[in-house]
Scaffold this motif. Structure first.
Motif, PDB file in Angstrom:
ATOM      1  N   CYS A 200      -7.643   0.461  -8.000  1.00 48.31           N
ATOM      2  CA  CYS A 200      -6.527  -0.139  -7.267  1.00 48.31           C
ATOM      3  C   CYS A 200      -7.119  -0.939  -6.114  1.00 48.31           C
ATOM      4  O   CYS A 200      -7.599  -0.371  -5.124  1.00 48.31           O
ATOM      5  CB  CYS A 200      -5.572   0.942  -6.780  1.00 48.31           C
TER       6      CYS A 200
ATOM      7  N   THR B  62     -10.971   7.538  -2.316  1.00 46.54           N
ATOM      8  CA  THR B  62     -11.013   6.400  -1.396  1.00 46.54           C
ATOM      9  C   THR B  62     -12.234   6.499  -0.490  1.00 46.54           C
ATOM     10  O   THR B  62     -12.644   7.598  -0.116  1.00 46.54           O
ATOM     11  CB  THR B  62      -9.742   6.332  -0.530  1.00 46.54           C
TER      12      THR B  62
ATOM     13  N   ASN C  50      -9.121   3.792  -5.039  1.00 48.65           N
ATOM     14  CA  ASN C  50      -8.519   2.762  -4.202  1.00 48.65           C
ATOM     15  C   ASN C  50      -9.549   2.211  -3.224  1.00 48.65           C
ATOM     16  O   ASN C  50     -10.039   2.929  -2.347  1.00 48.65           O
ATOM     17  CB  ASN C  50      -7.323   3.335  -3.431  1.00 48.65           C
TER      18      ASN C  50
ATOM     19  N   SER D 296      -4.926   3.053   2.806  1.00 50.72           N
ATOM     20  CA  SER D 296      -4.495   2.940   1.415  1.00 50.72           C
ATOM     21  C   SER D 296      -3.201   3.703   1.142  1.00 50.72           C
ATOM     22  O   SER D 296      -2.696   3.693   0.020  1.00 50.72           O
ATOM     23  CB  SER D 296      -5.591   3.458   0.480  1.00 50.72           C
TER      24      SER D 296
ATOM     25  N   GLN E 131       0.820  -1.211   0.000  1.00 49.89           N
ATOM     26  CA  GLN E 131       0.000   0.000   0.000  1.00 49.89           C
ATOM     27  C   GLN E 131       0.854   1.261   0.000  1.00 49.89           C
ATOM     28  O   GLN E 131       0.460   2.288  -0.563  1.00 49.89           O
ATOM     29  CB  GLN E 131      -0.985   0.010   1.180  1.00 49.89           C
TER      30      GLN E 131
ATOM     31  N   ASP F 112      -6.842  -3.040  -3.165  1.00 52.07           N
ATOM     32  CA  ASP F 112      -5.902  -3.320  -2.076  1.00 52.07           C
ATOM     33  C   ASP F 112      -6.385  -4.526  -1.268  1.00 52.07           C
ATOM     34  O   ASP F 112      -7.551  -4.920  -1.335  1.00 52.07           O
ATOM     35  CB  ASP F 112      -5.831  -2.069  -1.187  1.00 52.07           C
TER      36      ASP F 112
END
Length: 634
Positions: free
Chosen positions: A423, A349, A396, A356, A328, A425
């Motif tokens: 993205c 986010t 994210n 993140s 991250q 995670d």
């Protein structure tokens, strides 16, 4: 060995035992509970600050209500440790979040006191409403249902859907709004500001306390007219606060705000309002980390701090300077680097700025980072809106939370072929948070969606290059998934290189068997291959596929023509994932091979350290090595 003693707490093995103590003993029990949590979590890490913030509330709830007959529904579950300790799990609390121990979240199969299993936010009102309506339909008019929700979870759309439905369906649901102005990171948005304004209105609080004193002096609050008095009081609140009360605007009675750390007053108020008819909200104000100064002063850092020294507050870390970085952090530093090169890049986010690692970018470019609250669906559609106007969003979202935004990904991004970079995670098995947080479904549920490029890097440098590639003008919707924790490269910050879309790479040549892997699990595979070749006279080929979609057909055709034995390895569910894609390709093109798929089996994996979990499903070094040997000897 504990530095504390718990003379009262040690006598409590159930809420019935709690009720045997006097009202005056409740503050002492709260103190002992707080010390017990501090002591336990200093050695066995868990969700720390949230648990300390609800000690008094939890004691009051179990003192007033007849649990488990009465239902308490916790939101997220970060705040349920005190609940677990009071409901028969004190002596096994040292196994919390450990392999084969108790779960870090409420779990119905673990205890009858856990009315609803949770791990994701904003679900308590909907679930509690369902229970309350069910009780009404079953003529269980004496059953109470309480939903405990934080102001962070109240930013989620599902919470408002529940509130809206509660306002029109007959029910007696009690909603406890635990207001501490912070989820994991500080809560952002209009709801947070609304609650701040409401709780800090000087006029409102001054007259409210005077009115309460006036009624109590005349013994009016103890009469049969208290229901009408409360209703009049609610109307006065609307005038004094000089703003609409969002709850009462939805025909949900509102009480508060009150001090959430005054356990005796909480017990008194809960006892008074619990039998009121209709849905109602009790607004309490608490402090995350209450009772432990380091956590009070830095609640975000103490959300889940790991092991720490109780006396000094020093967090115990074992990472050396030469260890590979967290994935991250590679994302966070790389997106900042790309944003400095490309002024179209923005970051989005859902309430995970620190998790993140977007704090790197927000420190330098606060106007280009958007924390939208606990609202994953909104994060995706908001990103879609940004993309329609020429910006390049990097959205994210943790893999487990991306599940909540699936419809938005399909209809608002993929269908319109918009250039959003997702993205993803915390892919794979994440560890102690368990089944609610493992990121194992994304490969399978994304693979069937048109217009998506789906990728997973072998290491940190590959992550950088995929992020660089994703933001190039010719690319559209792009998914990059990566795991939690440390990578494998210390020297990872190389110059950017574009990666050809849909192209993998051969890591090693061989003739006896081909291994096709996707993502960081390929590093474990590489280690197993090396060991097998040292011990046996074989040569194993290994390809890092990089992309699930579009998949590298050139590599697959080569494998189909030149090998009889193939193993696929992925850090996701076997059903519908990378291995399935390979099997489908070979079948569609008429190749007859022995194909063994390695991945997450069709079951929910519980909590534990990642190494323990991967070992339990034979996906660690030894497990993969043994499977490869079995295929070789077939």
């Amino acid at each position: 060995m504990s530095i504390y003693s718990y003379p009262l707490l040690n006598s409590i093995n159930s809420p019935d035992d709690l009720k045997k103590h006097t009202l005056e003993e409740m503050p002492v029990i709260c103190d002992e509970l707080r010390c017990f949590i501090i002591d336990s979590l200093s050695k066995n890490p868990g969700h720390f600050a949230a648990s300390l913030g609800v000690v008094e509330l939890t004691v009051a709830l179990h003192y007033v209500f007849q649990t488990p007959y009465d239902r308490i529904v916790w939101d997220v579950g970060h705040q349920a440790y005190v609940h677990k300790i009071l409901t028969g799990r004190r002596d096994v609390f040292h196994t919390n979040r450990q392999f084969q121990g108790i779960s870090g979240f409420p779990k119905r199969s673990e205890s009858p006191y856990d009315a609803f299993g949770v791990g994701h936010a904003s679900t308590s009102i909907s679930a509690g409403l369902g229970m309350s309506v069910a009780s009404s339909l079953k003529h269980e008019s004496n059953r109470h249902v309480v939903a405990v929700i934080g102001d962070g979870s109240l930013t989620g759309g599902l919470a408002f859907e529940g509130l809206n439905n509660a306002s029109i369906n007959p029910n007696n649901l009690l909603i406890i709004l635990n207001d501490n102005q912070i989820a994991i990171d500080p809560v952002k948005g209009g709801i947070s500001q609304y609650l701040v304004n409401f709780t800090t209105s000087r006029t409102y609080n001054k007259i409210r306390f005077k009115a309460a004193a006036f009624l109590e002096q005349r013994n009016i609050l103890n009469t049969k007219k208290k229901h009408k008095i409360t209703s009049i009081g609610n109307q006065i609140k609307l005038l004094l606060a000089r703003q609409n009360n969002i709850f009462e605007g939805m025909h949900i009675r509102y009480f508060g705000p009150i001090d959430g750390h005054d356990v005796i007053n909480l017990i008194r108020i809960l006892s008074e309002i619990k039998d009121f008819n209709g849905p109602k909200v009790l607004h309490i104000v608490t402090k995350k980390g209450k009772g432990y100064k380091p956590a009070e002063n830095a609640a975000t850092e103490w959300h889940a701090p790991g092991k720490f020294n109780i006396e000094t507050g020093e967090r115990i870390r074992h990472n050396g300077d030469k260890e590979p970085p967290l994935f991250q952090d590679v994302f966070g530093k790389t997106v900042l680097e790309l944003a400095e090169m490309n002024d179209r890049i923005v970051a989005v986010t859902p309430a995970m700025i620190s998790g993140s690692s977007l704090h790197f970018m927000i420190e330098k470019m606060p106007h280009r980072v958007f924390d939208v609250g606990i609202a994953e669906g909104h994060a995706v559609t908001f990103s879609a809106g940004l993309a329609t106007e020429g910006l390049q969003p990097f959205c994210n979202i943790y893999s487990t939370f991306m599940q909540r935004a699936y419809d938005n990904v399909i209809h608002d991004v993929a269908l319109q072929n918009l250039p959003v970079v997702f993205c993803v995670d915390r892919a794979g098995l994440v560890g102690a948070d368990g089944a609610t947080h493992h990121g194992v479904f994304d490969l399978a549920y994304f693979r069937c969606v048109p217009n998506l490029t789906i990728s997973s890097p072998l290491n940190e440098t590959e992550l950088r290059n995929l992020m660089y590639t994703a933001q190039l003008p010719e690319n559209s919707t792009f998914v990059i998934r990566y795991p939690r924790g440390n990578g494998v490269l210390v020297d990872w910050q190389k110059p950017f290189e574009e990666i050809a879309i849909g192209k993998g790479r051969w890591l090693k040549e061989g003739k006896d068997m081909a291994i096709l892997s996707l993502g960081p699990i390929g590093n474990v595979v590489a280690g197993a291959i090396t060991e097998i070749e040292k011990q046996h006279k074989v040569a194993i080929a290994h390809a890092d596929m990089r992309f699930l979609k579009p998949i590298d057909e050139e590599i697959l055709h080569y494998v189909g023509k030149n090998f009889k034995k193939v193993v696929t390895v992925e850090d996701g569910v076997l059903s519908g994932g990378f291995g399935s894609a390979v099997v489908e390709f070979m079948s569609d093109h008429g190749y007859s091979l022995i194909i063994k798929r390695i991945g997450i089996p069709d079951q929910f994996i519980e909590q534990g350290q990642p190494a323990e979990l991967y070992h339990s499903i034979h996906m660690d070094h030894e497990g993969i090595k043994q499977i490869l040997l079995n295929v070789l000897t077939q």
